[in-house]
Design a protein around this motif. Structure first.
Motif, PDB file in Angstrom:
ATOM      1  N   ALA A  79       0.834  -1.196   0.000  1.00 50.53           N
ATOM      2  CA  ALA A  79       0.000   0.000   0.000  1.00 50.53           C
ATOM      3  C   ALA A  79       0.869   1.247   0.000  1.00 50.53           C
ATOM      4  CB  ALA A  79      -0.913  -0.002   1.222  1.00 50.53           C
ATOM      5  N   GLY A  80       0.482   2.212  -0.818  1.00 51.60           N
ATOM      6  CA  GLY A  80       1.197   3.468  -0.860  1.00 51.60           C
ATOM      7  C   GLY A  80       0.727   4.404   0.231  1.00 51.60           C
ATOM      8  N   PRO A  81       1.096   5.674   0.160  1.00 46.16           N
ATOM      9  CA  PRO A  81       1.894   6.254  -0.923  1.00 46.16           C
ATOM     10  C   PRO A  81       3.362   5.846  -0.847  1.00 46.16           C
ATOM     11  CG  PRO A  81       1.460   7.901   0.754  1.00 46.16           C
ATOM     12  CD  PRO A  81       0.677   6.681   1.154  1.00 46.16           C
ATOM     13  N   PHE A  82       3.968   5.685  -2.030  1.00 48.85           N
ATOM     14  CA  PHE A  82       5.339   5.209  -2.129  1.00 48.85           C
ATOM     15  C   PHE A  82       6.295   6.364  -2.432  1.00 48.85           C
ATOM     16  CE2 PHE A  82       2.630   1.735  -3.694  1.00 48.85           C
ATOM     17  CZ  PHE A  82       2.993   0.718  -2.805  1.00 48.85           C
ATOM     18  N   PRO A  83       7.502   6.307  -1.894  1.00 47.00           N
ATOM     19  CA  PRO A  83       8.551   7.194  -2.418  1.00 47.00           C
ATOM     20  C   PRO A  83       8.803   6.836  -3.874  1.00 47.00           C
ATOM     21  CG  PRO A  83       9.515   5.500  -1.025  1.00 47.00           C
ATOM     22  CD  PRO A  83       8.018   5.362  -0.886  1.00 47.00           C
ATOM     23  N   VAL A  84       9.329   7.776  -4.634  1.00 44.68           N
ATOM     24  CA  VAL A  84       9.457   7.546  -6.074  1.00 44.68           C
ATOM     25  C   VAL A  84      10.809   8.022  -6.589  1.00 44.68           C
ATOM     26  CG1 VAL A  84       8.383   9.767  -6.693  1.00 44.68           C
ATOM     27  CG2 VAL A  84       8.292   7.855  -8.311  1.00 44.68           C
ATOM     28  N   ILE A  85      11.335   7.308  -7.553  1.00 48.82           N
ATOM     29  CA  ILE A  85      12.536   7.711  -8.278  1.00 48.82           C
ATOM     30  C   ILE A  85      12.149   7.977  -9.722  1.00 48.82           C
ATOM     31  CG2 ILE A  85      14.829   7.027  -9.073  1.00 48.82           C
ATOM     32  CD1 ILE A  85      15.125   5.399  -6.518  1.00 48.82           C
ATOM     33  N   ILE A  86      12.452   9.170 -10.202  1.00 50.13           N
ATOM     34  CA  ILE A  86      12.148   9.550 -11.584  1.00 50.13           C
ATOM     35  C   ILE A  86      13.270   9.061 -12.488  1.00 50.13           C
ATOM     36  CG2 ILE A  86      11.729  11.465 -13.172  1.00 50.13           C
ATOM     37  CD1 ILE A  86      10.867  13.129 -10.724  1.00 50.13           C
TER      38      ILE A  86
ATOM     39  N   VAL B  67      10.176   1.045  -3.607  1.00 46.27           N
ATOM     40  CA  VAL B  67      10.211   2.378  -4.198  1.00 46.27           C
ATOM     41  C   VAL B  67       9.519   2.337  -5.568  1.00 46.27           C
ATOM     42  CG1 VAL B  67      11.723   4.188  -5.106  1.00 46.27           C
ATOM     43  CG2 VAL B  67      12.333   2.981  -2.999  1.00 46.27           C
ATOM     44  N   ALA B  68       8.634   3.278  -5.814  1.00 49.30           N
ATOM     45  CA  ALA B  68       7.998   3.406  -7.119  1.00 49.30           C
ATOM     46  C   ALA B  68       8.954   4.076  -8.100  1.00 49.30           C
ATOM     47  CB  ALA B  68       6.708   4.212  -7.014  1.00 49.30           C
ATOM     48  N   VAL B  69       8.678   3.915  -9.386  1.00 52.02           N
ATOM     49  CA  VAL B  69       9.500   4.515 -10.437  1.00 52.02           C
ATOM     50  C   VAL B  69       8.583   5.256 -11.407  1.00 52.02           C
ATOM     51  CG1 VAL B  69      11.123   4.108 -12.319  1.00 52.02           C
ATOM     52  CG2 VAL B  69      11.241   2.701 -10.237  1.00 52.02           C
ATOM     53  N   ALA B  70       8.916   6.493 -11.705  1.00 52.69           N
ATOM     54  CA  ALA B  70       8.194   7.285 -12.699  1.00 52.69           C
ATOM     55  C   ALA B  70       9.117   7.523 -13.881  1.00 52.69           C
ATOM     56  CB  ALA B  70       7.740   8.615 -12.104  1.00 52.69           C
ATOM     57  N   ALA B  71       8.806   6.937 -15.024  1.00 49.94           N
ATOM     58  CA  ALA B  71       9.616   7.092 -16.240  1.00 49.94           C
ATOM     59  C   ALA B  71       8.948   8.135 -17.125  1.00 49.94           C
ATOM     60  CB  ALA B  71       9.724   5.756 -16.969  1.00 49.94           C
ATOM     61  N   ILE B  72       9.716   9.129 -17.565  1.00 47.23           N
ATOM     62  CA  ILE B  72       9.120  10.249 -18.284  1.00 47.23           C
ATOM     63  C   ILE B  72       9.635  10.363 -19.720  1.00 47.23           C
ATOM     64  CG2 ILE B  72       8.862  11.495 -16.110  1.00 47.23           C
ATOM     65  CD1 ILE B  72      11.088  13.435 -17.124  1.00 47.23           C
ATOM     66  N   ASN B  73       8.784  10.867 -20.576  1.00 52.56           N
ATOM     67  CA  ASN B  73       9.194  11.396 -21.870  1.00 52.56           C
ATOM     68  C   ASN B  73       9.207  12.918 -21.782  1.00 52.56           C
ATOM     69  OD1 ASN B  73       9.652   9.013 -23.218  1.00 52.56           O
ATOM     70  ND2 ASN B  73       7.645   8.947 -24.213  1.00 52.56           N
ATOM     71  N   TYR B  74       9.877  13.552 -22.739  1.00 53.46           N
ATOM     72  CA  TYR B  74       9.992  15.008 -22.727  1.00 53.46           C
ATOM     73  C   TYR B  74      10.272  15.473 -24.145  1.00 53.46           C
ATOM     74  CZ  TYR B  74      14.891  13.475 -22.410  1.00 53.46           C
ATOM     75  OH  TYR B  74      16.098  12.845 -22.616  1.00 53.46           O
ATOM     76  N   ARG B  75      10.085  16.752 -24.395  1.00 56.43           N
ATOM     77  CA  ARG B  75      10.340  17.293 -25.732  1.00 56.43           C
ATOM     78  C   ARG B  75      11.821  17.178 -26.099  1.00 56.43           C
ATOM     79  NH1 ARG B  75       8.030  23.176 -25.012  1.00 56.43           N
ATOM     80  NH2 ARG B  75       8.774  22.656 -22.904  1.00 56.43           N
ATOM     81  N   ASN B  76      12.071  16.847 -27.364  1.00 60.23           N
ATOM     82  CA  ASN B  76      13.446  16.789 -27.844  1.00 60.23           C
ATOM     83  C   ASN B  76      13.821  18.118 -28.511  1.00 60.23           C
ATOM     84  OD1 ASN B  76      12.401  16.744 -30.501  1.00 60.23           O
ATOM     85  ND2 ASN B  76      12.345  14.497 -30.505  1.00 60.23           N
ATOM     86  N   LEU B  77      15.022  18.169 -29.077  1.00 59.53           N
ATOM     87  CA  LEU B  77      15.512  19.421 -29.647  1.00 59.53           C
ATOM     88  C   LEU B  77      14.735  19.846 -30.881  1.00 59.53           C
ATOM     89  CD1 LEU B  77      19.383  18.971 -29.257  1.00 59.53           C
ATOM     90  CD2 LEU B  77      17.765  20.058 -27.692  1.00 59.53           C
TER      91      LEU B  77
ATOM     92  N   GLY C 263       4.906  12.753  -2.636  1.00 54.60           N
ATOM     93  CA  GLY C 263       5.603  13.851  -3.298  1.00 54.60           C
ATOM     94  C   GLY C 263       6.661  14.517  -2.455  1.00 54.60           C
ATOM     95  N   ARG C 264       6.819  14.078  -1.210  1.00 54.97           N
ATOM     96  CA  ARG C 264       7.877  14.627  -0.347  1.00 54.97           C
ATOM     97  C   ARG C 264       9.129  13.776  -0.374  1.00 54.97           C
ATOM     98  NH1 ARG C 264       4.588  14.157   4.985  1.00 54.97           N
ATOM     99  NH2 ARG C 264       4.309  12.133   3.937  1.00 54.97           N
ATOM    100  N   ARG C 265       9.072  12.636  -1.075  1.00 54.75           N
ATOM    101  CA  ARG C 265      10.212  11.709  -1.107  1.00 54.75           C
ATOM    102  C   ARG C 265      10.481  11.304  -2.558  1.00 54.75           C
ATOM    103  NH1 ARG C 265       9.485   6.889   2.864  1.00 54.75           N
ATOM    104  NH2 ARG C 265       7.307   6.926   2.161  1.00 54.75           N
ATOM    105  N   ILE C 266      11.268  12.128  -3.238  1.00 47.37           N
ATOM    106  CA  ILE C 266      11.540  11.950  -4.665  1.00 47.37           C
ATOM    107  C   ILE C 266      13.044  11.988  -4.899  1.00 47.37           C
ATOM    108  CG2 ILE C 266      11.186  12.900  -6.985  1.00 47.37           C
ATOM    109  CD1 ILE C 266       8.626  14.216  -5.967  1.00 47.37           C
ATOM    110  N   ALA C 267      13.518  11.134  -5.792  1.00 44.58           N
ATOM    111  CA  ALA C 267      14.872  11.227  -6.335  1.00 44.58           C
ATOM    112  C   ALA C 267      14.750  11.203  -7.855  1.00 44.58           C
ATOM    113  CB  ALA C 267      15.754  10.081  -5.841  1.00 44.58           C
ATOM    114  N   ALA C 268      15.810  11.584  -8.548  1.00 43.78           N
ATOM    115  CA  ALA C 268      15.786  11.601 -10.009  1.00 43.78           C
ATOM    116  C   ALA C 268      17.135  11.165 -10.545  1.00 43.78           C
ATOM    117  CB  ALA C 268      15.434  12.996 -10.532  1.00 43.78           C
ATOM    118  N   TYR C 269      17.099  10.378 -11.621  1.00 38.98           N
ATOM    119  CA  TYR C 269      18.334   9.986 -12.292  1.00 38.98           C
ATOM    120  C   TYR C 269      18.044   9.782 -13.768  1.00 38.98           C
ATOM    121  CZ  TYR C 269      17.134   5.090 -13.263  1.00 38.98           C
ATOM    122  OH  TYR C 269      16.560   3.949 -13.774  1.00 38.98           O
ATOM    123  N   GLY C 270      19.110   9.726 -14.555  1.00 39.13           N
ATOM    124  CA  GLY C 270      18.981   9.433 -15.972  1.00 39.13           C
ATOM    125  C   GLY C 270      20.309   9.029 -16.548  1.00 39.13           C
TER     126      GLY C 270
END
Length: 290
Positions: A43-50, A78-88, A125-132
């Motif tokens: 059960a969440g809410p889960f911390p998340v890594i982007i 830990v949950a994972v949020a994978a994102i797309n984004y605009r390119n050049l 939303g208070r426990r987030i990390a990000a990597y790529g």
């Protein structure tokens, strides 16, 4: 080209073995502003890594997340949020200058979406990390370091990059990596292979470089940062992609951080030591769990 297509197809099939629990959340108005969320058991809410995909800001996709990395993070709760984004290309369409602002601003918008709306999708939303990876690592570093410079970023606990570029200053790239490096001008709309024009126009871009380059933003109070590189620091291979992903990006960044009172965890030689990956992800996981 055939080999590339086969490899990409295999990668997509591999990543597709486990689908996200929530697919293609719209975190912004554009068609590229989409996010997948993978959740662990319980059960969440889960911390998340982007997760922010690489591709030189030209291409790539959120589906390219490694199955091994994904499963490891989920196994730790830990949950994972994978994102797309605009390119050049899309940045040029939207008349954004410098073009690299589009992927960076989208990365920030995805983070802010999770801060504001995470509870509705089972995310803390208070426990987030990000990597790529590669350019995605640059995005993650810029996100954490720019937030810390401009506003409190209590929700963003840690940032990381895998084979990441840490500067878009051509002087730093030549000093840290190699006089032969030929990269970065495309962030400002120049042909990537025309490094001489990038050097010649550096003075015109200095304001943007200072605002966007992680090497200029890092300082005391920056989020905990971990960098992982496939090659070791003694690696001397000089082909283009080796230089673009050189661990000297990490070494130079760590020196710059240290001068301003900030320590960076630098892990090199991961291609010969898979435990480096475990250390990398454990760093991010520990900071969102505590």
């Amino acid at each position: 080209m055939l080999c590339l297509c086969v490899l990409v197809g295999m990668h997509l099939a591999f990543a597709g073995l486990r689908g996200p629990e929530i697919r293609d959340i719209a975190y912004g108005p554009g068609t590229s502003n989409r996010m997948d969320i993978y959740k662990p058991s319980g059960a969440g809410p889960f911390p998340v890594i982007i997760y922010i995909h690489g591709g030189g800001w030209w291409n790539g996709d959120k589906r390219f997340i490694s199955r091994d990395d994904l499963d490891y993070m989920l196994s730790k709760g830990v949950a994972v949020a994978a994102i797309n984004y605009r390119n050049l290309v899309e940045a040029d369409r939207d008349r954004i200058f410098p073009p690299v602002l589009a992927p960076l601003e989208d990365t920030k918008a995805a983070y802010e979406y999770l801060v504001r709306n995470g509870a509705g999708v089972g995310i803390d939303g208070r426990r987030i990390a990000a990597y790529g990876g590669s350019a995605g690592g640059f995005n993650a570093l810029w996100l954490g370091l720019s937030l810390q410079k401009n506003q409190p970023a209590e929700g963003l606990r840690a940032i990381g990059g895998i084979d990441a570029q840490t500067t878009i200053d051509p002087f730093e790239m030549r000093d840290w990596v190699s006089p032969s490096i030929n990269y970065g001008g495309h962030a400002f709309g120049l042909p990537e292979e025309d490094f001489s024009s990038f050097l010649a126009r550096r003075e015109n871009f200095l304001g943007y470089i200072a605002a966007l380059s992680p090497s200029y933003l890092v300082g005391a109070g920056s989020p905990p940062t971990v960098l992982l590189y496939s090659e070791d620091l003694q690696h001397t291979q000089g082909d283009h992609m080796s230089l673009v992903h050189s661990p000297q990006f990490g070494s130079g960044f760590a020196r710059a951080a240290r001068k301003s009172g900030q320590e960076v965890t630098l892990l090199d030689g991961a291609s010969g030591n898979r435990e480096r990956y475990t250390t990398f992800f454990d760093f991010l996981i520990a900071h969102v769990l505590n």
